[in-house]
Motif scaffolding. Sequence first.
Motif, PDB file in Angstrom:
ATOM      1  N   ALA A 138       0.835  -1.197   0.000  1.00 46.72           N
ATOM      2  CA  ALA A 138       0.000   0.000   0.000  1.00 46.72           C
ATOM      3  C   ALA A 138       0.877   1.257   0.000  1.00 46.72           C
ATOM      4  CB  ALA A 138      -0.941   0.004   1.204  1.00 46.72           C
ATOM      5  N   LYS A 139       1.923   1.233   0.809  1.00 44.12           N
ATOM      6  CA  LYS A 139       2.826   2.385   0.880  1.00 44.12           C
ATOM      7  C   LYS A 139       3.545   2.579  -0.454  1.00 44.12           C
ATOM      8  CE  LYS A 139       6.411   4.456   3.716  1.00 44.12           C
ATOM      9  NZ  LYS A 139       7.248   4.320   4.897  1.00 44.12           N
ATOM     10  N   ALA A 140       3.989   1.478  -1.056  1.00 43.53           N
ATOM     11  CA  ALA A 140       4.671   1.562  -2.353  1.00 43.53           C
ATOM     12  C   ALA A 140       3.727   2.112  -3.415  1.00 43.53           C
ATOM     13  CB  ALA A 140       5.187   0.192  -2.754  1.00 43.53           C
ATOM     14  N   LYS A 141       2.473   1.697  -3.383  1.00 43.63           N
ATOM     15  CA  LYS A 141       1.474   2.179  -4.345  1.00 43.63           C
ATOM     16  C   LYS A 141       1.253   3.683  -4.179  1.00 43.63           C
ATOM     17  CE  LYS A 141      -2.947   0.514  -6.108  1.00 43.63           C
ATOM     18  NZ  LYS A 141      -4.070  -0.384  -5.858  1.00 43.63           N
ATOM     19  N   LYS A 142       1.183   4.122  -2.933  1.00 44.37           N
ATOM     20  CA  LYS A 142       1.000   5.548  -2.635  1.00 44.37           C
ATOM     21  C   LYS A 142       2.196   6.352  -3.142  1.00 44.37           C
ATOM     22  CE  LYS A 142      -1.350   7.080   1.443  1.00 44.37           C
ATOM     23  NZ  LYS A 142      -1.302   7.218   2.892  1.00 44.37           N
ATOM     24  N   LYS A 144       4.308   5.491  -5.449  1.00 46.42           N
ATOM     25  CA  LYS A 144       4.330   5.438  -6.912  1.00 46.42           C
ATOM     26  C   LYS A 144       3.364   6.466  -7.490  1.00 46.42           C
ATOM     27  CE  LYS A 144       4.095   2.049 -10.653  1.00 46.42           C
ATOM     28  NZ  LYS A 144       3.813   0.652 -10.984  1.00 46.42           N
ATOM     29  N   ALA A 145       2.180   6.592  -6.883  1.00 47.97           N
ATOM     30  CA  ALA A 145       1.187   7.578  -7.339  1.00 47.97           C
ATOM     31  C   ALA A 145       1.743   8.989  -7.163  1.00 47.97           C
ATOM     32  CB  ALA A 145      -0.121   7.409  -6.581  1.00 47.97           C
ATOM     33  N   LYS A 146       2.400   9.255  -6.022  1.00 44.15           N
ATOM     34  CA  LYS A 146       3.013  10.567  -5.772  1.00 44.15           C
ATOM     35  C   LYS A 146       4.071  10.865  -6.828  1.00 44.15           C
ATOM     36  CE  LYS A 146       2.901  11.452  -0.798  1.00 44.15           C
ATOM     37  NZ  LYS A 146       3.757  11.534   0.389  1.00 44.15           N
ATOM     38  N   ALA A 147       4.887   9.843  -7.098  1.00 51.25           N
ATOM     39  CA  ALA A 147       5.960  10.021  -8.081  1.00 51.25           C
ATOM     40  C   ALA A 147       5.378  10.296  -9.465  1.00 51.25           C
ATOM     41  CB  ALA A 147       6.850   8.784  -8.116  1.00 51.25           C
ATOM     42  N   LYS A 148       4.312   9.608  -9.844  1.00 54.69           N
ATOM     43  CA  LYS A 148       3.665   9.847 -11.142  1.00 54.69           C
ATOM     44  C   LYS A 148       3.131  11.274 -11.221  1.00 54.69           C
ATOM     45  CE  LYS A 148       2.273   5.258 -12.702  1.00 54.69           C
ATOM     46  NZ  LYS A 148       1.164   4.384 -13.044  1.00 54.69           N
ATOM     47  N   LYS A 149       2.516  11.745 -10.132  1.00 55.76           N
ATOM     48  CA  LYS A 149       1.994  13.121 -10.102  1.00 55.76           C
ATOM     49  C   LYS A 149       3.134  14.119 -10.245  1.00 55.76           C
ATOM     50  CE  LYS A 149      -2.196  12.580  -7.334  1.00 55.76           C
ATOM     51  NZ  LYS A 149      -2.863  12.910  -6.083  1.00 55.76           N
ATOM     52  N   ALA A 150       4.230  13.852  -9.526  1.00 54.29           N
ATOM     53  CA  ALA A 150       5.380  14.768  -9.583  1.00 54.29           C
ATOM     54  C   ALA A 150       5.968  14.789 -10.995  1.00 54.29           C
ATOM     55  CB  ALA A 150       6.438  14.357  -8.570  1.00 54.29           C
ATOM     56  N   ILE A 151       6.056  13.643 -11.641  1.00 53.81           N
ATOM     57  CA  ILE A 151       6.590  13.563 -13.006  1.00 53.81           C
ATOM     58  C   ILE A 151       5.672  14.311 -13.965  1.00 53.81           C
ATOM     59  CG2 ILE A 151       7.008  11.966 -14.937  1.00 53.81           C
ATOM     60  CD1 ILE A 151       8.063   9.960 -12.833  1.00 53.81           C
ATOM     61  N   ALA A 152       4.355  14.091 -13.807  1.00 50.78           N
ATOM     62  CA  ALA A 152       3.391  14.781 -14.687  1.00 50.78           C
ATOM     63  C   ALA A 152       3.490  16.296 -14.498  1.00 50.78           C
ATOM     64  CB  ALA A 152       1.981  14.295 -14.399  1.00 50.78           C
ATOM     65  N   LYS A 153       3.668  16.715 -13.255  1.00 50.07           N
ATOM     66  CA  LYS A 153       3.783  18.151 -12.951  1.00 50.07           C
ATOM     67  C   LYS A 153       5.053  18.722 -13.587  1.00 50.07           C
ATOM     68  CE  LYS A 153       3.425  21.143  -8.903  1.00 50.07           C
ATOM     69  NZ  LYS A 153       3.378  21.173  -7.448  1.00 50.07           N
ATOM     70  N   GLU A 154       6.164  17.994 -13.456  1.00 52.41           N
ATOM     71  CA  GLU A 154       7.424  18.449 -14.052  1.00 52.41           C
ATOM     72  C   GLU A 154       7.326  18.483 -15.577  1.00 52.41           C
ATOM     73  OE1 GLU A 154      10.171  19.734 -12.568  1.00 52.41           O
ATOM     74  OE2 GLU A 154       9.007  19.589 -10.717  1.00 52.41           O
ATOM     75  N   ARG A 155       6.658  17.523 -16.159  1.00 52.68           N
ATOM     76  CA  ARG A 155       6.474  17.518 -17.608  1.00 52.68           C
ATOM     77  C   ARG A 155       5.653  18.727 -18.048  1.00 52.68           C
ATOM     78  NH1 ARG A 155       5.378  11.154 -18.883  1.00 52.68           N
ATOM     79  NH2 ARG A 155       7.560  10.541 -18.896  1.00 52.68           N
ATOM     80  N   ALA A 156       4.621  19.014 -17.259  1.00 52.14           N
ATOM     81  CA  ALA A 156       3.765  20.168 -17.592  1.00 52.14           C
ATOM     82  C   ALA A 156       4.576  21.453 -17.510  1.00 52.14           C
ATOM     83  CB  ALA A 156       2.570  20.226 -16.654  1.00 52.14           C
ATOM     84  N   LYS A 157       5.439  21.555 -16.501  1.00 53.31           N
ATOM     85  CA  LYS A 157       6.295  22.737 -16.370  1.00 53.31           C
ATOM     86  C   LYS A 157       7.240  22.837 -17.562  1.00 53.31           C
ATOM     87  CE  LYS A 157       6.890  23.364 -11.373  1.00 53.31           C
ATOM     88  NZ  LYS A 157       7.879  23.296 -10.306  1.00 53.31           N
ATOM     89  N   ALA A 158       7.843  21.712 -17.888  1.00 56.17           N
ATOM     90  CA  ALA A 158       8.778  21.693 -19.029  1.00 56.17           C
ATOM     91  C   ALA A 158       8.061  22.065 -20.313  1.00 56.17           C
ATOM     92  CB  ALA A 158       9.405  20.329 -19.162  1.00 56.17           C
ATOM     93  N   LYS A 159       6.859  21.574 -20.498  1.00 55.61           N
ATOM     94  CA  LYS A 159       6.087  21.898 -21.695  1.00 55.61           C
ATOM     95  C   LYS A 159       5.748  23.365 -21.721  1.00 55.61           C
ATOM     96  CE  LYS A 159       2.156  20.398 -24.368  1.00 55.61           C
ATOM     97  NZ  LYS A 159       0.994  19.593 -24.489  1.00 55.61           N
ATOM     98  N   ALA A 160       5.369  23.889 -20.566  1.00 58.48           N
ATOM     99  CA  ALA A 160       5.018  25.307 -20.481  1.00 58.48           C
ATOM    100  C   ALA A 160       6.239  26.164 -20.801  1.00 58.48           C
ATOM    101  CB  ALA A 160       4.470  25.655 -19.115  1.00 58.48           C
ATOM    102  N   ILE A 161       7.374  25.766 -20.293  1.00 57.55           N
ATOM    103  CA  ILE A 161       8.610  26.512 -20.549  1.00 57.55           C
ATOM    104  C   ILE A 161       8.938  26.444 -22.035  1.00 57.55           C
ATOM    105  CG2 ILE A 161      11.108  26.535 -20.154  1.00 57.55           C
ATOM    106  CD1 ILE A 161      10.488  25.672 -17.260  1.00 57.55           C
ATOM    107  N   LEU A 162       8.862  25.261 -22.595  1.00 56.73           N
ATOM    108  CA  LEU A 162       9.161  25.096 -24.022  1.00 56.73           C
ATOM    109  C   LEU A 162       8.152  25.852 -24.897  1.00 56.73           C
ATOM    110  CD1 LEU A 162      10.200  21.353 -24.220  1.00 56.73           C
ATOM    111  CD2 LEU A 162      11.674  23.346 -24.430  1.00 56.73           C
ATOM    112  N   ASP A 163       6.905  25.811 -24.520  1.00 56.19           N
ATOM    113  CA  ASP A 163       5.874  26.537 -25.265  1.00 56.19           C
ATOM    114  C   ASP A 163       6.095  28.036 -25.133  1.00 56.19           C
ATOM    115  OD1 ASP A 163       4.645  24.261 -26.145  1.00 56.19           O
ATOM    116  OD2 ASP A 163       3.067  24.262 -24.619  1.00 56.19           O
ATOM    117  N   GLY A 164       6.535  28.481 -24.007  1.00 59.49           N
ATOM    118  CA  GLY A 164       6.821  29.903 -23.770  1.00 59.49           C
ATOM    119  C   GLY A 164       7.987  30.362 -24.624  1.00 59.49           C
ATOM    120  N   LYS A 165       9.019  29.567 -24.774  1.00 58.91           N
ATOM    121  CA  LYS A 165      10.164  29.924 -25.607  1.00 58.91           C
ATOM    122  C   LYS A 165       9.770  29.936 -27.083  1.00 58.91           C
ATOM    123  CE  LYS A 165      13.982  28.495 -22.677  1.00 58.91           C
ATOM    124  NZ  LYS A 165      15.119  27.637 -22.551  1.00 58.91           N
ATOM    125  N   LYS A 166       8.955  29.039 -27.499  1.00 55.01           N
ATOM    126  CA  LYS A 166       8.497  28.992 -28.883  1.00 55.01           C
ATOM    127  C   LYS A 166       7.660  30.227 -29.203  1.00 55.01           C
ATOM    128  CE  LYS A 166       8.345  24.030 -29.606  1.00 55.01           C
ATOM    129  NZ  LYS A 166       7.484  22.894 -29.863  1.00 55.01           N
TER     130      LYS A 166
END
Length: 172
Positions: A138-142, A144-166
Amino acid sequence: MTAISKLKGVGPVLAKVLESKSVTSVEDIAAMDRATLIAFPGIGSRRADIIMASAKELTSPSAKGDRRTKPSKPTASGKSAQGASVDSKLNAALVAAEAARQAAEEKASKAKAKAKKAKRKAAMLAEEFAAAKIKAKAKAKKEKAKAKKAIAKERAKAKAILDGKKGKKSKK
């Protein structure tokens, strides 16, 4: 008076212990009851039975007489003194065998109780392990979910930064 060391089951160390407690002869042992004998250090119920039987055998009238003399006269029961001696030896052997059987039963009973306790402990440990495994999953699942959210958030930031530069390049 017969020396204690003549008894079956009495070695030099036990003889010294008995002599230190003022038991100096086989006759003293023969006059003693079983419970008193067991009270001495180094003497358990099995050894007490062996010692008592040996003491009775050594103090019996047939043990004291010379065995090379004429055959014994029959007693009132129709048995000779030699036959009585054989009976006493058989009785002593039976007493020793019964004591050994009781000791073996006691040992087996203790072993069964120990095995039962070990089985209960193993079951408890298995339950604890299963609960810990579920908790860890259960702890590992939690995590993993946190890590997925953090990765998605970082990807969104990276996309926003890249879109801003474009967007800035296209205005020029």
